[in-house]
Design a protein around this motif. Structure first.
Motif, short mmCIF file in Angstrom:
data_model
loop_
_atom_site.label_atom_id
_atom_site.label_comp_id
_atom_site.label_asym_id
_atom_site.label_seq_id
_atom_site.Cartn_x
_atom_site.Cartn_y
_atom_site.Cartn_z
N CYS A 1 0.85 -1.19 0.00
CA CYS A 1 0.00 0.00 0.00
C CYS A 1 0.89 1.24 0.00
CB CYS A 1 -0.92 0.01 1.21
SG CYS A 1 -2.03 -1.42 1.30
N LEU A 2 0.66 2.12 -0.96
CA LEU A 2 1.51 3.29 -1.13
C LEU A 2 0.67 4.54 -1.32
CD1 LEU A 2 4.25 4.73 -1.69
CD2 LEU A 2 4.01 3.98 -4.08
N GLY A 3 0.94 5.54 -0.52
CA GLY A 3 0.32 6.86 -0.67
C GLY A 3 1.11 7.85 0.16
N LEU A 4 1.52 8.93 -0.45
CA LEU A 4 2.34 9.93 0.23
C LEU A 4 1.62 11.26 0.28
CD1 LEU A 4 5.78 9.04 -1.43
CD2 LEU A 4 4.84 8.18 0.73
N ARG A 5 2.06 12.12 1.18
CA ARG A 5 1.48 13.44 1.37
C ARG A 5 -0.03 13.32 1.61
NH1 ARG A 5 5.76 16.75 0.54
NH2 ARG A 5 4.45 18.57 0.82
N MET B 1 -12.95 6.97 0.78
CA MET B 1 -14.10 6.07 0.70
C MET B 1 -13.76 4.83 -0.12
SD MET B 1 -17.53 8.43 0.39
CE MET B 1 -16.92 9.60 -0.82
N VAL B 2 -13.02 5.02 -1.21
CA VAL B 2 -12.64 3.89 -2.05
C VAL B 2 -11.78 2.91 -1.25
CG1 VAL B 2 -11.11 3.26 -3.96
CG2 VAL B 2 -12.88 4.97 -4.30
N ALA B 3 -10.83 3.44 -0.46
CA ALA B 3 -9.99 2.57 0.36
C ALA B 3 -10.83 1.77 1.35
CB ALA B 3 -8.94 3.40 1.09
N GLU B 4 -11.79 2.42 1.97
CA GLU B 4 -12.65 1.76 2.95
C GLU B 4 -13.52 0.69 2.29
OE1 GLU B 4 -15.86 3.51 6.06
OE2 GLU B 4 -13.78 4.18 6.24
N VAL C 1 -1.07 -1.28 -4.42
CA VAL C 1 -2.15 -0.30 -4.49
C VAL C 1 -1.51 1.05 -4.23
CG1 VAL C 1 -4.34 0.50 -3.56
CG2 VAL C 1 -3.85 -1.96 -3.66
N ALA C 2 -1.51 1.92 -5.22
CA ALA C 2 -0.86 3.22 -5.12
C ALA C 2 -1.88 4.34 -5.28
CB ALA C 2 0.23 3.36 -6.19
N ALA D 1 -3.78 5.26 1.77
CA ALA D 1 -3.02 4.01 1.79
C ALA D 1 -3.00 3.40 3.19
CB ALA D 1 -1.59 4.27 1.30
N TRP D 2 -2.85 4.26 4.19
CA TRP D 2 -2.78 3.75 5.57
C TRP D 2 -4.09 3.09 5.97
CZ3 TRP D 2 -5.07 3.86 10.27
CH2 TRP D 2 -4.33 3.38 11.35
#
Length: 294
Positions: free
Chosen positions: A142-146, A252-255, A190-191, A152-153
């Motif tokens: 899982c990747l997501g920054l800023r 919402m998509v992540a959830e 998943v980025a 991602a978290w």
């Protein structure tokens, strides 16, 4: 649009304008992209005024006609950047005219419409396909920054509750991306990144794809850098009346993905969740509700 034209002129003249011209002026402030793209007649319809009112407004602002205003907005749109300061200036102008409640209402209305768009058949099909790929992967990175870090978290947190195959690439100490070097063709990344796109996220996704890792992107356009790398892109809207892009749809998509994957895992997810509950209870993580006093 970062720096819409005529904002200062419109705000300065607003109080002296008749009601119909004020309605047209509000339209310019609230829909700068539409000013550049839509016909004058369509803009007038959306603003609730006659087309001649748009021409009268242009003349009050010192222009020959409304086409001159549209040309200014088109030029501004061609030169727009991804900075936040200009967007904040436009927000401040609208907020000064319409008030805090109006801005909050506009933001909530926008988010509601964006959530409804995610329920369209094509979006639901993409969500189901993404969940299927995540569930089938040996390991999920899982990747997501800023601003995308929370997206991602949250996905990683849900997946970690139902199993042990999720890895968060969180860049602590600058080494978070190193773990993608262990990924292979049985794994999935998943980025998440939306405009303005984070360079490191795109570079890590390209590296992973080059190693044969499947990539699912959560991004804001079918032609976004991540979408071009990914085998599957979940496109989320980010438009907002605020200076800051909306992240709620991506969250919402992540959830939703986490919930769908949990359902696909079946009994294995239930067993993992029971172990998770037992661990939380052992450490007393959550406050227990008390019976109300008589």
């Amino acid at each position: 649009m970062d720096h819409p034209p005529l904002v200062e002129e419109i705000v300065g003249a607003f109080d002296s304008l008749p009601d119909q011209l004020q309605a047209a002026a509000r339209y310019l402030l609230d829909h700068p992209h539409d000013v550049a793209l839509l016909s004058m007649r369509e803009q007038a319809r959306q603003a609730g005024v006659q087309p001649a009112t748009m021409t009268r407004l242009a003349k009050r602002l010192g222009r020959e006609g409304y086409d001159e205003i549209r040309a200014l907005y088109a030029e501004a749109m061609r030169g727009e950047s991804a900075g936040f300061a200009g967007k904040a200036g436009a927000q401040v102008a609208r907020q000064k005219l319409n008030g805090d409640r109006a801005l909050a209402s506009d933001m909530l209305a926008t988010l509601g419409a964006q959530a409804a768009n995610l329920a369209e058949p094509a979006s639901l099909e993409a969500l189901a396909e993404a969940a299927k790929r995540i569930a089938a992967a040996r390991r999920v990175y899982c990747l997501g920054l800023r601003s995308s870090h929370a997206v991602a978290w949250h996905l990683h947190y849900i997946l970690s509750m139902i199993g042990d195959k999720s890895v968060l690439l969180d860049s602590v100490g600058g080494t978070g991306g190193d773990r993608i070097g262990r990924a292979g063709s049985q794994d999935l990344l998943v980025a998440a990144s939306v405009r303005p796109y984070t360079r490191q996220t795109v570079e890590l996704a390209r590296y992973a794809a080059g190693r044969g890792v499947a990539v699912v992107a959560i991004t804001d356009s079918p032609v976004a850098p991540l979408a071009q790398v990914a085998g599957l892109a979940l496109v989320v809207p980010t438009d907002s009346p605020s200076f800051f892009h909306a992240m709620a749809p991506a969250f919402m998509v992540a959830e939703i993905l986490g919930a769908l994957v949990a359902g696909r895992e079946g009994d294995a997810a239930l067993d993992a969740l029971q172990r998770f509950d037992d661990q939380l209870a052992a450490f007393g993580v959550h406050l227990k509700s008390r019976a109300p006093r008589p």
